[in-house]
Design a protein around this motif. Structure first.
Motif, PDB file in Angstrom:
ATOM      1  N   PRO A 115      55.984  62.725  58.268  1.00 18.01           N
ATOM      2  CA  PRO A 115      54.838  63.498  57.785  1.00 18.01           C
ATOM      3  C   PRO A 115      53.925  62.737  56.835  1.00 18.01           C
ATOM      4  O   PRO A 115      52.798  63.178  56.579  1.00 18.01           O
ATOM      5  CB  PRO A 115      55.498  64.677  57.070  1.00 18.01           C
ATOM      6  N   HIS A 116      54.389  61.631  56.304  1.00 18.77           N
ATOM      7  CA  HIS A 116      53.586  60.855  55.362  1.00 18.77           C
ATOM      8  C   HIS A 116      52.936  59.697  56.121  1.00 18.77           C
ATOM      9  O   HIS A 116      53.627  58.880  56.721  1.00 18.77           O
ATOM     10  CB  HIS A 116      54.465  60.333  54.226  1.00 18.77           C
ATOM     11  N   ARG A 117      51.606  59.646  56.101  1.00 13.21           N
ATOM     12  CA  ARG A 117      50.939  58.623  56.880  1.00 13.21           C
ATOM     13  C   ARG A 117      49.657  58.167  56.191  1.00 13.21           C
ATOM     14  O   ARG A 117      49.131  58.853  55.311  1.00 13.21           O
ATOM     15  CB  ARG A 117      50.636  59.099  58.289  1.00 13.21           C
ATOM     16  N   LEU A 118      49.209  56.995  56.659  1.00 13.21           N
ATOM     17  CA  LEU A 118      48.075  56.336  56.031  1.00 13.21           C
ATOM     18  C   LEU A 118      47.368  55.521  57.098  1.00 13.21           C
ATOM     19  O   LEU A 118      48.015  54.861  57.912  1.00 13.21           O
ATOM     20  CB  LEU A 118      48.581  55.420  54.912  1.00 13.21           C
ATOM     21  N   PHE A 119      46.031  55.559  57.092  1.00 10.02           N
ATOM     22  CA  PHE A 119      45.251  54.832  58.086  1.00 10.02           C
ATOM     23  C   PHE A 119      44.152  54.033  57.402  1.00 10.02           C
ATOM     24  O   PHE A 119      43.489  54.528  56.493  1.00 10.02           O
ATOM     25  CB  PHE A 119      44.609  55.789  59.100  1.00 10.02           C
ATOM     26  N   VAL A 120      43.965  52.810  57.862  1.00  6.72           N
ATOM     27  CA  VAL A 120      42.873  51.954  57.408  1.00  6.72           C
ATOM     28  C   VAL A 120      42.321  51.253  58.642  1.00  6.72           C
ATOM     29  O   VAL A 120      43.038  50.479  59.294  1.00  6.72           O
ATOM     30  CB  VAL A 120      43.348  50.910  56.380  1.00  6.72           C
ATOM     31  N   GLY A 121      41.081  51.522  58.980  1.00  5.74           N
ATOM     32  CA  GLY A 121      40.497  50.899  60.156  1.00  5.74           C
ATOM     33  C   GLY A 121      41.294  51.211  61.405  1.00  5.74           C
ATOM     34  O   GLY A 121      41.485  52.375  61.764  1.00  5.74           O
ATOM     35  N   THR A 122      41.797  50.174  62.046  1.00  7.80           N
ATOM     36  CA  THR A 122      42.535  50.345  63.301  1.00  7.80           C
ATOM     37  C   THR A 122      44.047  50.255  63.123  1.00  7.80           C
ATOM     38  O   THR A 122      44.780  50.147  64.104  1.00  7.80           O
ATOM     39  CB  THR A 122      42.096  49.269  64.316  1.00  7.80           C
ATOM     40  N   ILE A 123      44.530  50.296  61.876  1.00  7.82           N
ATOM     41  CA  ILE A 123      45.973  50.227  61.646  1.00  7.82           C
ATOM     42  C   ILE A 123      46.451  51.494  60.947  1.00  7.82           C
ATOM     43  O   ILE A 123      45.674  52.211  60.307  1.00  7.82           O
ATOM     44  CB  ILE A 123      46.363  48.985  60.826  1.00  7.82           C
ATOM     45  N   GLY A 124      47.744  51.767  61.093  1.00  5.86           N
ATOM     46  CA  GLY A 124      48.299  52.968  60.496  1.00  5.86           C
ATOM     47  C   GLY A 124      49.758  52.783  60.128  1.00  5.86           C
ATOM     48  O   GLY A 124      50.462  51.923  60.668  1.00  5.86           O
ATOM     49  N   LEU A 125      50.210  53.601  59.200  1.00  6.03           N
ATOM     50  CA  LEU A 125      51.600  53.611  58.753  1.00  6.03           C
ATOM     51  C   LEU A 125      52.088  55.051  58.709  1.00  6.03           C
ATOM     52  O   LEU A 125      51.456  55.906  58.084  1.00  6.03           O
ATOM     53  CB  LEU A 125      51.721  52.983  57.360  1.00  6.03           C
ATOM     54  N   TRP A 126      53.190  55.315  59.408  1.00  7.64           N
ATOM     55  CA  TRP A 126      53.864  56.606  59.365  1.00  7.64           C
ATOM     56  C   TRP A 126      55.200  56.441  58.657  1.00  7.64           C
ATOM     57  O   TRP A 126      55.918  55.464  58.911  1.00  7.64           O
ATOM     58  CB  TRP A 126      54.117  57.145  60.777  1.00  7.64           C
ATOM     59  N   SER A 127      55.544  57.388  57.786  1.00  3.28           N
ATOM     60  CA  SER A 127      56.762  57.248  56.991  1.00  3.28           C
ATOM     61  C   SER A 127      57.532  58.566  56.930  1.00  3.28           C
ATOM     62  O   SER A 127      56.952  59.650  56.816  1.00  3.28           O
ATOM     63  CB  SER A 127      56.408  56.805  55.571  1.00  3.28           C
ATOM     64  N   ARG A 128      58.845  58.431  56.990  1.00  2.00           N
ATOM     65  CA  ARG A 128      59.723  59.582  56.776  1.00  2.00           C
ATOM     66  C   ARG A 128      59.748  59.978  55.299  1.00  2.00           C
ATOM     67  O   ARG A 128      60.086  61.113  54.949  1.00  2.00           O
ATOM     68  CB  ARG A 128      61.132  59.217  57.252  1.00  2.00           C
ATOM     69  N   TYR A 129      59.378  59.043  54.439  1.00  2.21           N
ATOM     70  CA  TYR A 129      59.456  59.237  52.994  1.00  2.21           C
ATOM     71  C   TYR A 129      58.059  59.223  52.374  1.00  2.21           C
ATOM     72  O   TYR A 129      57.112  58.692  52.963  1.00  2.21           O
ATOM     73  CB  TYR A 129      60.324  58.144  52.370  1.00  2.21           C
ATOM     74  N   PRO A 130      57.915  59.783  51.167  1.00  2.00           N
ATOM     75  CA  PRO A 130      56.589  59.880  50.547  1.00  2.00           C
ATOM     76  C   PRO A 130      55.920  58.519  50.360  1.00  2.00           C
ATOM     77  O   PRO A 130      56.575  57.515  50.071  1.00  2.00           O
ATOM     78  CB  PRO A 130      56.882  60.546  49.199  1.00  2.00           C
ATOM     79  N   ILE A 131      54.602  58.515  50.531  1.00  2.45           N
ATOM     80  CA  ILE A 131      53.773  57.329  50.319  1.00  2.45           C
ATOM     81  C   ILE A 131      52.896  57.550  49.096  1.00  2.45           C
ATOM     82  O   ILE A 131      52.246  58.587  48.963  1.00  2.45           O
ATOM     83  CB  ILE A 131      52.877  57.049  51.545  1.00  2.45           C
ATOM     84  N   THR A 132      52.881  56.574  48.199  1.00  4.18           N
ATOM     85  CA  THR A 132      52.015  56.647  47.014  1.00  4.18           C
ATOM     86  C   THR A 132      51.309  55.302  46.827  1.00  4.18           C
ATOM     87  O   THR A 132      51.645  54.312  47.460  1.00  4.18           O
ATOM     88  CB  THR A 132      52.825  56.967  45.745  1.00  4.18           C
ATOM     89  N   HIS A 133      50.330  55.292  45.941  1.00  2.00           N
ATOM     90  CA  HIS A 133      49.648  54.062  45.539  1.00  2.00           C
ATOM     91  C   HIS A 133      49.226  53.225  46.746  1.00  2.00           C
ATOM     92  O   HIS A 133      49.529  52.031  46.848  1.00  2.00           O
ATOM     93  CB  HIS A 133      50.545  53.225  44.614  1.00  2.00           C
TER      94      HIS A 133
END
Length: 304
Positions: A138-156
């Motif tokens: 549920p925790h994810r982050l996108f920049v341009g054409t790349i992305g990160l999905w995580s089972r654990y919380p994302i900060t900073h």
């Protein structure tokens, strides 16, 4: 003749870093396909055996031994089951022209990874990956054409400026985030370095890739967290001196050959997982997903 060829192959293996890049980046080109020098080493040994020449056989054994020292451990990769202090990470360039993104997304969702890093996401395919990956990540982050999905919380989280200076188009291919795992924080980096090309006029073109690697290496050098994981399509192998700004600071997950490109007949591992203070205990590739790259995954030990 066989003896001379054997000495040449052994020298190229052991002294690859001495091959200059001054002409067409020949050194980096050799290092990209370095493990494949095992084939001429085996062929020389077979020819020497057919000739039944003791001197030729002894000479042919030399490159085979050098190859075994350098790559023998890759032949028998380790396996390790997930543990309570294990973080499983997955890296994949999904290809922006992938005709079956739903199949790719479902394959990645079933891989059991805690972190999933993707490159070449498009506005059209991003919702497909969101639908498949977000329920377990549920925790994810996108920049341009790349992305990160995580089972654990994302900060900073923040984008990384790793764009070569001569690229004037919109180009965002790097991110950094803190992932709060059950055993402590880890700095997660995702990157997609520029592609390399072989052209008659300038040989093995790596200038943009090398410049981007240097910028990424500088970001990693300034990282305050002890634990780091870098996941990315780095468009180079670990022996390629162009990636030395990264390989000098991080430990590549190198268990087994795990070639990732091209997917139809993998020749090189250009998709990487590299770490600091989070050693990889096993590394493997997943079956083809419809991309021209294979996904690669690793289990990281976070006990320290």
């Amino acid at each position: 003749m066989l003896g001379s060829l054997a000495v040449l192959v052994a020298a190229l293996l052991a002294l690859h870093s001495a091959v200059p890049n001054a002409v067409g980046n020949l050194g980096s080109l050799l290092e990209t396909f370095l493990p494949w020098l095992g084939l001429p080493a085996v062929a020389l040994l077979a020819l020497a055996s057919l000739r039944r020449s003791p001197a030729a056989i002894v000479a042919a054994i030399v490159p085979a031994l050098v190859w075994a020292v350098m790559f023998g451990a890759w032949v028998f990769p380790r396996t390790s089951p997930p543990g309570t202090s294990t973080l499983t990470v997955l890296q994949h360039n999904v290809a922006d022209d992938n005709a079956t993104p739903a199949t790719t997304a479902n394959t990645l969702a079933r891989a059991g990874a805690d972190l999933i890093a993707l490159q070449e996401l498009t506005p059209q395919t991003l919702p497909v990956y969101e639908a498949a990956l977000t329920p377990e990540h549920p925790h994810r982050l996108f920049v341009g054409t790349i992305g990160l999905w995580s089972r654990y919380p994302i900060t900073h989280s923040r984008p990384l400026d790793i764009k070569p200076k001569d690229i004037t188009a919109d180009w965002n291919r790097g991110l950094r985030a803190t992932v709060q795992t059950p055993t402590g924080d880890i700095a997660a980096y995702v990157a997609h370095l520029p592609s390399v090309r072989i052209r008659p006029q300038d040989g093995f073109g790596t200038a943009w890739r090398d410049e981007s690697a240097t910028a990424l290496g500088a970001e990693i050098a300034g990282e305050k967290l002890a634990r780091i994981v870098l996941m990315g399509d780095l468009n180079g192998t670990v022996h390629d001196r162009g990636l030395s700004p990264l390989t000098s600071r991080l430990t590549p997950a190198l268990d087994g050959f795990a070639f990732t490109w091209p997917a139809a007949f993998p020749l090189a591992r250009i998709d990487h997982i590299m770490t600091r203070d989070a050693p990889a205990t096993s590394t493997w590739t997943l079956p083809s997903t419809g991309s021209d790259h294979l996904p690669t995954a690793a289990r990281l030990d976070l006990k320290k």
